[in-house]
Design an enzyme around this catalytic site. Sequence first.
Site, short mmCIF file in Angstrom:
data_model
loop_
_atom_site.label_atom_id
_atom_site.label_comp_id
_atom_site.label_asym_id
_atom_site.label_seq_id
_atom_site.Cartn_x
_atom_site.Cartn_y
_atom_site.Cartn_z
N GLY A 23 91.69 45.12 47.06
CA GLY A 23 91.17 46.41 47.11
C GLY A 23 90.80 47.05 45.81
N GLY A 24 91.15 48.50 45.81
CA GLY A 24 90.87 49.14 44.52
C GLY A 24 91.39 48.55 43.34
N GLY A 36 59.55 35.19 26.97
CA GLY A 36 60.61 36.29 26.95
C GLY A 36 61.90 35.72 26.23
N ALA A 37 62.25 34.61 26.53
CA ALA A 37 63.53 34.18 26.02
C ALA A 37 63.52 33.99 24.64
CB ALA A 37 63.74 32.73 26.73
#
Lengths: 510, 136
Positions: A166-167, A401-402
Amino acid sequence: MKDKNSILANRKKELFSQARAEVQHEKGKLTARERLDMLLDKGSFTELEAFARLRSHEFNLQEKQVDGDAVVTGYGTISGRKVYVYAQDATVMGGSLGEIHAKKIVHVQDLSLQTGCPIIGIIDSGGARIQEGVSSLDGYAEIFQRCVAASGVVPQIAVIVGPSAGGACYSPALMDFVFMVKDMSYMFITGPQVIKLVTGEEIDFEKLGGAMVHNQTSGVAHFAMANEEGCFHFVKKLLRFLPANNLEDPPRLAPEDTADRMCERLLEIVPVDSTKPYDMKEVIEEIVDKDSFFGLQRFYAKNAIIGLARLDGYPVGIVANQPKVLAGCLDIDASDKIARFVRFCDAFNIPVVNLVDVPGYLPGVDQEHRGIIRHGAKILYAYAEATVPKIAVVLRKSYGGAYIALSSKKLGYDQVIAWPSAELAVMGAEQAVDIVYGRELRDSSSTRLRQEKVSEFRSKFMTPYTAAEMGQVDMIIDPRETRATLIQSLAFLRTKRQVRVRRKHGIIPV
Amino acid sequence: MPHEEYKATIKIKGRKLKLRIEEKDPESIFVAIEGDTYRVRTSDLITRRDWSKQRDEDEDMYLDEEGNTVVSPIPGVIARLAVGEREDVQKGQVLLLLLAMKMENEICSPRDGTVKRIRVQEGQAVQANDVLLEFE
């Protein structure tokens, strides 16, 4: 005084309850205190707030009061260096977190931040203590708040050796490194029972949120261990690379390797033919100080390698493409992995060395629709923002782009070093020719024109010289000189200072 | 720092050796063997359990691959088939070469098994997640 001392001795003895220890041992797990013993230097642990107890009386909780409220907190040393620690005790109410439990953790978090010492949390907890209601949720909120406040100031390490549900997952998620143990650690927001109730899917703990799920698939964790002892050993190894806080430099160890060692093996490892794959990990190990490479997130996005290592005894962050996996291209997961690591290195003054052999970003509808633009932008952001020394070594391919992300001087690399086999271009020769000369090629009946253009393109961009003539490559070196060159370059960059305009913070695409 | 000392006798290949172990400081332990003293750094020490599993090449850690098929991880062109139908293969063995992203990518077997059917031919273009071959 004698009587009073014996009362104290009894209270202290109760902290080490044998009955509770056995419960844990039966499950094949260590107790919170044994874990701290294993992590910290012998006899160095000092416990804080050992007698703190829960104070809620809802649902007769007062009958379950135990000294310490299911968490052991304090400080000690690891290889002589100061750290703050907390370890949840699953033998008391399942290690559940209530108001006082949280308050104890918050106290060591505050001390760790104020004194500039790393903090290590050992997590083994069923989650929020339901009987204490919102108080326990607010306890998490206080812990998260301090994780964020300390982010980039002191190293924060989470060792998951039980459930974290959970949290509670978000406290490790907000820390820098997460360790998990196979068949022992679980992290999930909603457990198998709730999932079955809501969606009807049946899944067990290990497959839903076990160590390998988070190391291999989700990327939540950074280390997968076969047993919990492994975690503590690796935490120590990790800390040896890190400064205590953002104002210190990472610790240098006496080098066990010569600075000017020629990397003869590199010529064997890396094929000259750039279509042939090889194992980049061998390249890294040949370049850095002997046996110093310490890989992170080894099971996740294996097309990119990240890790810490030493060059002449000084810690460096290594980012490398792995041509053996997905051709070493950048995809969404690799982008996330690299970007976060670069920001970590920048925060803790660790220089970054890129070993580049990348064909580009991974093409495909799936990647585009899942947001490769947004995720790929993180790498650009992280490198452009980082003020630590940044060096790119281009082994073979650096395309599109790389190229920008991993080796463009204009993005802020202090030095770009190329091997003679380096290819720096917008795209491969064949594809480039098809686009640039598309119409002429269609009109011409012979294939000779295309071949001519391809070979022209090759001779221009499939070498490092065109980029070097434009000043985008500082040095072209014999691969065998890589180690010596990097050590020399880093020595001159070590005092680098770069001032940024003051602002609250940038807005990294997430 | 408490100063602790232990003595032990060990037997290696029939030969008895006397050990003296001294915990000096948080950083090191001294081990004296038959008059020679060695310094062991505690940071290099390994504790109670077997550590051999914490290595990179440990394949056991991975999640089991489910299903009986091998799919293409990346769009590309089949450059070469390295195995045939009915052939027994081992985990890690190269099944075929896939030309993609300017690279001959080795597609390796995720497990031991027998190849039932190969669904692609040399020269064929494939998309990511296309089935390449099936196991028995």
